[in-house]
Enzyme design. Structure first.
Site, PDB file in Angstrom:
ATOM      1  N   LYS A 152       0.786  -1.108   0.002  1.00 40.60           N
ATOM      2  CA  LYS A 152      -0.059  -0.029   0.058  1.00 40.60           C
ATOM      3  C   LYS A 152       1.015   1.174   0.034  1.00 40.60           C
ATOM      4  CE  LYS A 152      -1.557   1.840   3.871  1.00 40.60           C
ATOM      5  NZ  LYS A 152      -0.843   2.423   4.948  1.00 40.60           N
ATOM      6  N   ASP A 181      -2.072  -6.052   2.129  1.00 44.19           N
ATOM      7  CA  ASP A 181      -2.732  -5.503   3.353  1.00 44.19           C
ATOM      8  C   ASP A 181      -2.345  -6.281   4.465  1.00 44.19           C
ATOM      9  OD1 ASP A 181      -4.413  -4.797   5.367  1.00 44.19           O
ATOM     10  OD2 ASP A 181      -5.800  -3.748   4.041  1.00 44.19           O
ATOM     11  N   HIS A 182      -1.251  -5.761   5.161  1.00 41.04           N
ATOM     12  CA  HIS A 182      -0.856  -6.578   6.303  1.00 41.04           C
ATOM     13  C   HIS A 182      -1.786  -7.156   7.397  1.00 41.04           C
ATOM     14  CE1 HIS A 182      -0.203  -2.817   8.716  1.00 41.04           C
ATOM     15  NE2 HIS A 182       0.054  -3.732   9.892  1.00 41.04           N
ATOM     16  N   LYS A 186      -2.626 -10.947   9.834  1.00 42.74           N
ATOM     17  CA  LYS A 186      -2.725 -11.060  11.390  1.00 42.74           C
ATOM     18  C   LYS A 186      -3.596 -12.319  11.621  1.00 42.74           C
ATOM     19  CE  LYS A 186      -2.203  -6.142  12.298  1.00 42.74           C
ATOM     20  NZ  LYS A 186      -1.010  -6.024  13.274  1.00 42.74           N
ATOM     21  N   GLU A 220      -3.756   3.647  18.300  1.00 39.84           N
ATOM     22  CA  GLU A 220      -2.304   3.648  18.481  1.00 39.84           C
ATOM     23  C   GLU A 220      -1.833   4.737  19.286  1.00 39.84           C
ATOM     24  OE1 GLU A 220      -0.022   3.027  14.770  1.00 39.84           O
ATOM     25  OE2 GLU A 220      -1.791   4.201  13.889  1.00 39.84           O
ATOM     26  N   ASP A 239      -4.943   6.229   5.421  1.00 34.39           N
ATOM     27  CA  ASP A 239      -4.001   5.486   5.958  1.00 34.39           C
ATOM     28  C   ASP A 239      -4.390   4.050   6.509  1.00 34.39           C
ATOM     29  OD1 ASP A 239      -1.297   4.906   6.657  1.00 34.39           O
ATOM     30  OD2 ASP A 239      -1.846   5.205   8.644  1.00 34.39           O
ATOM     31  N   HIS A 244      -7.025  -1.173   5.792  1.00 33.61           N
ATOM     32  CA  HIS A 244      -7.049  -2.339   6.936  1.00 33.61           C
ATOM     33  C   HIS A 244      -8.374  -2.366   7.645  1.00 33.61           C
ATOM     34  CE1 HIS A 244      -2.820  -1.885   6.265  1.00 33.61           C
ATOM     35  NE2 HIS A 244      -2.625  -0.910   7.104  1.00 33.61           N
TER      36      HIS A 244
HETATM   37  C1  BG6 Z   1       0.231   1.143   8.360  1.00 37.91           C
HETATM   38  C2  BG6 Z   1       0.043   2.693   8.306  1.00 37.91           C
HETATM   39  O1  BG6 Z   1      -0.340   0.651   7.221  1.00 37.91           O
HETATM   40  O2  BG6 Z   1      -0.456   0.586   9.509  1.00 37.91           O
HETATM   41  C3  BG6 Z   1       0.431   3.273   9.890  1.00 37.91           C
HETATM   42  O3  BG6 Z   1       0.590   3.158   7.328  1.00 37.91           O
HETATM   43  C4  BG6 Z   1      -0.164   2.365  10.959  1.00 37.91           C
HETATM   44  O4  BG6 Z   1       0.482   4.586   9.992  1.00 37.91           O
HETATM   45  C5  BG6 Z   1       0.216   0.913  10.614  1.00 37.91           C
HETATM   46  O5  BG6 Z   1       0.765   2.880  12.200  1.00 37.91           O
HETATM   47  C6  BG6 Z   1      -0.741   0.011  11.907  1.00 37.91           C
HETATM   48  O6  BG6 Z   1      -0.296  -1.197  11.745  1.00 37.91           O
HETATM   49  P1  BG6 Z   1      -0.390  -2.090  13.238  1.00 37.91           P
HETATM   50  O7  BG6 Z   1      -0.110  -3.654  12.551  1.00 37.91           O
HETATM   51  O8  BG6 Z   1       0.614  -1.767  14.100  1.00 37.91           O
HETATM   52  O9  BG6 Z   1      -1.700  -2.046  13.579  1.00 37.91           O
END
Ligand code: BG6
Length: 492
Positions: A152, A181-182, A186, A220, A239, A244
């Site tokens: 992304k 999309d990581h 999870k 976060e 973002d 996500h």
């Molecule tokens: C990323 C965003 O894709 O995902 C970041 O660009 C964000 O801004 C992050 O902090 C959050 O990922 P995770 O896995 O820490 O929830």
């Protein structure tokens, strides 16, 4: 299953993501015996390094990411790493790359199979893809395959996402395009399919008949760190929410897929998003809330406001918090609001889904007037402390029917001994296997953008400034919005 022999070409190999996430994930796969015979990673970037220099930098990244690295495992892994210095904007450099890949094929028997990974600035995506096409690297030949993984952001709005997709499609077919999309990697997000469809308990309750509302929180504690420049062009909706959060939402609430094949699951997700009610100016005004963090304190430490962060304009209007109320005009979900929120510099780091059921109807002794029984809540904790909690009412020991809420809970860390894999491990493995369930399809990306565009347009038309303190749970309006509907956030 172990993937077929192949070469993994990592564009942007000297970058941060490569060293922090991708290479450690590949190393873990290697340790678990999941990389194929002959597997070779060819790192490619502008940094002038030789193969040894690259290996040294990978080892440093690994030590930071996974701690101590077994020297014997490392020696074996290092032999799989190769490197080419290249200017990604120069056609000739791809001809050299093609020659190197052909040489790897001869030496390691990787059979012409290639996985290209674009861990580069989004402005370079199109250029790299076009050059791969021109150099003849994007087309599979005689039984071999060529796939591409794209990180992304997939565009910054609907138009740019379409343009990017069209450009990718000039050289790669959709089944060969893997949009990362990581969140889909999870463990708890993957578990949504099992939780919903392998338990007779949940599916019959999973609708407006029994569910009052749903909350998705992505909170976060971090601010924008050193990414102010990027974030100024982005904000919480682009973002986090468009990608996500919508992935989690659609797995949580889609109709049962026809089967568990990648295409069936991905179709069910998009079809669900198709039913989302459009954001009108009225809904944006009354059901969506944006926020930006001002200075505050986290864990007793003073932190600056967003506008004071490096790379951020002193009068920036970018949102670091967003709450969207999603509504779905389907038989299953009519009338059930889905409150989705994401924010930086909030009080705690937590990503969770809360499914709140309708309260029971019995009147118990001692209940006053309109008082209701406590509603059952299923909390699906995506991170940290992955697990589930189902809140129920239970009788307080002793005489009478006085009750209290307690949790039935499951924690991965207690139920399973093995370490939970980092999101990139299953994702890369599936990419190497050519299975795209955990990757985003073109129509999903475009539909997600289409949905949020009215919100982005409305918010960019007027400027907003700081309205929540770092270390709080976000703007006060977000609390009031649920409160005015007789509901409350699981955390506020
Ligand atoms: C990323 C965003 O894709 O995902 C970041 O660009 C964000 O801004 C992050 O902090 C959050 O990922 P995770 O896995 O820490 O929830």
């Amino acid at each position: 299953a172990i993937p077929e022999p192949c070469v993994f070409v990592l564009f942007g190999a000297s970058g941060d993501l490569a060293h922090r996430k991708l290479l450690p994930a590949l190393f873990r796969l290697f340790e678990r015996g999941l990389l194929p015979e002959g597997f070779t990673l060819v790192g490619a970037s502008l940094a002038a390094m030789d193969r040894e220099g690259f290996r040294t930098s990978v080892l440093q990244g690994l030590e930071q990411a996974v701690g101590e690295v077994d020297p014997i495992e490392w020696q074996a892994f290092a032999r799989k790493l190769d490197y080419v210095t290249m200017d990604l904007s120069r056609g000739e450099d791809y001809t050299r790359l093609a020659e190197r890949l052909a040489q790897v094929d001869r030496e390691r028997n990787t059979r012409g199979n290639r996985l290209f990974y674009l861990s580069v600035a989004p402005s370079l995506f199109g250029t790299v893809v076009d050059h791969l096409g021109t150099a003849g690297l994007s087309r599979a030949r005689g039984g071999s395959w060529a796939r591409i993984i794209v990180e992304k952001p997939f565009g910054i709005d609907l138009d740019s996402a379409r343009t990017l997709n069209t450009r990718l499609h000039r050289h790669f077919e959709e089944p060969s395009i893997f949009r990362m999309d990581h969140y889909l990697g999870k463990e708890m997000v993957q578990n949504l399919l099992v939780l919903r469809f392998a338990n007779g308990l949940f599916e019959p309750l999973w609708s407006r008949r029994h569910i009052d509302h749903v909350q998705i929180t992505h909170a976060e504690t971090l601010g924008v760190e050193s990414r102010g420049g990027y974030y100024e062009q982005s904000g919480a909706v682009r973002d986090m929410i468009q990608g996500h959060v919508f992935q989690v939402l659609s797995l949580l609430a889609m109709e049962p897929p026809e089967n568990f094949s990648p295409e069936a699951v991905r179709s069910a997700k998009v079809e669900f998003l198709q039913r989302a009610r459009a954001f009108t100016p009225e809904r944006i005004r009354s059901e969506c809330i944006r926020g930006q963090y001002g200075a505050g304190a986290l864990g007793g430490v003073r932190v600056p406001g967003y506008r004071e962060e490096p790379g951020v304009a002193p009068d920036s209007g970018v949102e670091t918090y967003a709450l969207l109320t999603m509504r779905f005009d389907s038989v299953r979900w009519a009338g059930v609001p889905f409150y989705v929120r994401s924010g930086k510099r909030l009080k705690e780091r937590v990503t969770e889904v809360v499914v709140q059921f309708k309260p029971g109807h019995f009147r118990f002794p001692g209940m006053q007037g309109q008082e209701q029984l406590g509603a059952n809540r299923l909390v699906i904790r995506i991170q940290p402390h992955e697990g589930l909690a189902l809140r129920i009412n239970t009788k307080i020991p002793g005489r009478g029917l006085g009750m209290r809420e307690v949790d039935l809970s499951f924690l991965y860390a207690q139920a399973f001994e093995e370490r939970l894999p980092e999101a990139y491990e299953p994702l890369l493995l599936e990419g190497l296997l050519g299975i795209s369930t955990l990757y985003t399809r073109r129509d999903m990306v475009e539909r997600s953008w289409e949905l949020v565009m009215p919100v982005l347009e409305a918010w960019s038309a007027t400027k907003a400034g700081p309205n929540y303190e770092a270390g709080s749970w976000g703007p006060e309006e977000a609390r009031q919005l649920l409160g005015s509907q007789g509901r409350s956030w699981n955390r506020e």
